[in-house]
Motif scaffolding. Sequence first.
Motif, PDB file in Angstrom:
ATOM      1  N   LEU B  12       0.840  -1.211   0.000  1.00  0.00           N
ATOM      2  CA  LEU B  12       0.000   0.000   0.000  1.00  0.00           C
ATOM      3  C   LEU B  12       0.866   1.250   0.000  1.00  0.00           C
ATOM      4  O   LEU B  12       0.601   2.206  -0.714  1.00  0.00           O
ATOM      5  N   TYR B  13       1.918   1.204   0.809  1.00  0.00           N
ATOM      6  CA  TYR B  13       2.853   2.332   0.853  1.00  0.00           C
ATOM      7  C   TYR B  13       3.509   2.497  -0.513  1.00  0.00           C
ATOM      8  O   TYR B  13       3.569   3.581  -1.069  1.00  0.00           O
ATOM      9  N   PHE B  14       3.946   1.378  -1.036  1.00  0.00           N
ATOM     10  CA  PHE B  14       4.647   1.377  -2.318  1.00  0.00           C
ATOM     11  C   PHE B  14       3.750   1.930  -3.439  1.00  0.00           C
ATOM     12  O   PHE B  14       4.203   2.621  -4.332  1.00  0.00           O
ATOM     13  N   ASP B  15       2.461   1.627  -3.360  1.00  0.00           N
ATOM     14  CA  ASP B  15       1.540   2.056  -4.406  1.00  0.00           C
ATOM     15  C   ASP B  15       0.910   3.417  -4.111  1.00  0.00           C
ATOM     16  O   ASP B  15       0.006   3.843  -4.823  1.00  0.00           O
ATOM     17  N   ASP B  22      -0.262   6.939   8.318  1.00  0.00           N
ATOM     18  CA  ASP B  22       0.224   5.565   8.222  1.00  0.00           C
ATOM     19  C   ASP B  22       1.549   5.508   7.461  1.00  0.00           C
ATOM     20  O   ASP B  22       2.415   4.690   7.766  1.00  0.00           O
ATOM     21  N   SER B  23       1.673   6.382   6.436  1.00  0.00           N
ATOM     22  CA  SER B  23       2.928   6.427   5.680  1.00  0.00           C
ATOM     23  C   SER B  23       4.086   6.760   6.598  1.00  0.00           C
ATOM     24  O   SER B  23       5.144   6.144   6.541  1.00  0.00           O
ATOM     25  N   ARG B  24       3.862   7.744   7.471  1.00  0.00           N
ATOM     26  CA  ARG B  24       4.935   8.172   8.362  1.00  0.00           C
ATOM     27  C   ARG B  24       5.279   7.074   9.365  1.00  0.00           C
ATOM     28  O   ARG B  24       6.446   6.815   9.653  1.00  0.00           O
ATOM     29  N   ALA B  28       8.832   5.193   9.660  1.00  0.00           N
ATOM     30  CA  ALA B  28       9.566   5.073  10.923  1.00  0.00           C
ATOM     31  C   ALA B  28      10.026   3.635  11.113  1.00  0.00           C
ATOM     32  O   ALA B  28      11.155   3.372  11.527  1.00  0.00           O
ATOM     33  N   HIS B  29       9.144   2.692  10.791  1.00  0.00           N
ATOM     34  CA  HIS B  29       9.520   1.284  10.906  1.00  0.00           C
ATOM     35  C   HIS B  29      10.622   0.944   9.893  1.00  0.00           C
ATOM     36  O   HIS B  29      11.578   0.239  10.200  1.00  0.00           O
TER      37      HIS B  29
END
Lengths: 184, 253
Positions: B12-15, B22-24, B28-29
Motif C-alpha cells: 500500500l505504501y509502495f503504491d 500511516d505512511s509516516r 519510521a519502521h
Amino acid sequence: MDLAARRTLVGELAMRQLDAAYNLARWLLGNDADAGDAVHDAFVRALQSAHTYAGGNGKAWWLTIVRHCCFARLKEHGRGRRFVAIDQLAAELGEAAAQRVLPNTAADEPEQNAAAAQERARLHRQLRGLPEEYREVLVLREIEELSYREIAQMLSIPIGTVMSRLSRGREKLLQALGANGDRP
Amino acid sequence: MNCESSRRLLPLYFDGELDPADSRAFEAHLDGCAACRQALAELEALRARLRDPAMRYAAPAALRGRLAAAMPAARPRARAWAALAASWLAAALLGAGAAGLWHDRQQGLRAQAGLTRDLFASHWRALAAASPVDVVSSDRHTVKPWFAGKVAESPPVRDFAAQGFPLAGGRIDYVGSARVPVLVYRHGGHLIDVFVLAAPPAGLPRQARMQGYGLRVLALDHAAAAVVSDMDEAELDRFARLLAQGGEPPPSR
C-alpha cells in the motif's frame, strides 16, 4: 453537452489513450492482430456509448471498454486456440520470439545491449506466462499506473482482491526472476 | 509497528495508497528494519523493469490511422485537425511532464514527491471517508467562520455554483506536518479539493498527475492553493483559472 460533442470528446480521449488501450489488449490477447481488432471494436463501442461517459476519469472508463472487447474476442474464439497457439509458439521459440517483439534501443554497447534485451525478454516471458488474473492487474498497476480503486472498478472486484492479486502477481514474478538467477 | 503488520502495509505504501499518518508510521519502521527496506527495494526494482518502455506495446500507426479516419466529425472546421494535433501534442507534453516527475522522484527528490503524494493521498482518503467534508455547506458564510479558530488563518471562500462548481463544504487536513484548510467543491460527480497553503511550498510542481488524479498549484489572494481532483485536464484547468481569477473575495461576514 450534445451527443455529437460528447462523441468527439470520447473519440479524442480514446485517441489520447490509444497506447494504453493497445498495450492492455496486447497483453490480454497475446498477438498483434487480435489486439488491434479488439481496440478497434472498443473504439466503435466507446463512441456508441459516449452518452454513458460522465466525464472525469476517462482512462479507466475507456480501458474498461477495451477489456470487455478483449474478453468478448477471447470468448468468440471458443477455446481461444488462435491465442493459445501464438502464445505457445512464443513460449516454444522462447527468448528469440520475445526479443523480436521488443524494440531495440540505440546500440552503442552491443554486448551490454544484448544482455539488457535478454533480461527484458525474460521478464516479458514471465509476465506473459502468468495467469491472466495476475497479468492483468500487473499491467494495469505497474505499466498503466492505475490506482487500486480504478482497477477494482474496471474489473468489478473488491479493492482487497486487487491488492491480493497484485501481491501474488508480484511475488510470482519476483520468484520466477529470482529462480533464473536474475536478481541482482 | 512490527514487521508483520508493516509487511501488510508495504504494498500500500509502495503504491501510494496509504494515508500520510500511516505512511509516516511505516517510514519510521522502515528506518529500523533492513528486511522491509530490502522488500521495498525489490518491488521498486521490479517496477522499474516493468515500466521500461520496451515492456509497453505502442499502438501501431496503421491502427491509429484507421481510428482517426473513424473519428466523428462533430463540427467540421478547417482547423479541427490542427486542434486535434495540438491536443495530442499537449497530451504528449503532459505525459512527458508526468514521466519527468516520476524520473525526478527516482532521482531522489523525495521531499517534493512526499508533498505531492500527501496532497493526493489526502484527497483519496477524503474520498474513502464516510464524508469528504467536516462542515457541509454550500454557503460560504457558513464555511469561512467554521475555519476560524481551527487554523491560523481563515481562507477566502468563494462559491462557483454559477460556473458549475458549487461549494460542498470544508475540512481540515494535513499536508506535511501542517494543518491546512481544505475547501471542497463539486463538479458533476467529481469532488474537488482546494488545499489553501500559506505560501507556495518550494519544490511543489505547478501541476502533476497521479493515477488518474490531477494536481494544480496556483497563487490565491495572499496564499497559494493546490487543487486535486479526478476531473479531466481541461476541466481542472478551467477550475484553476476560475479560482485564480476569483481575486479578492467579497466581504464574507
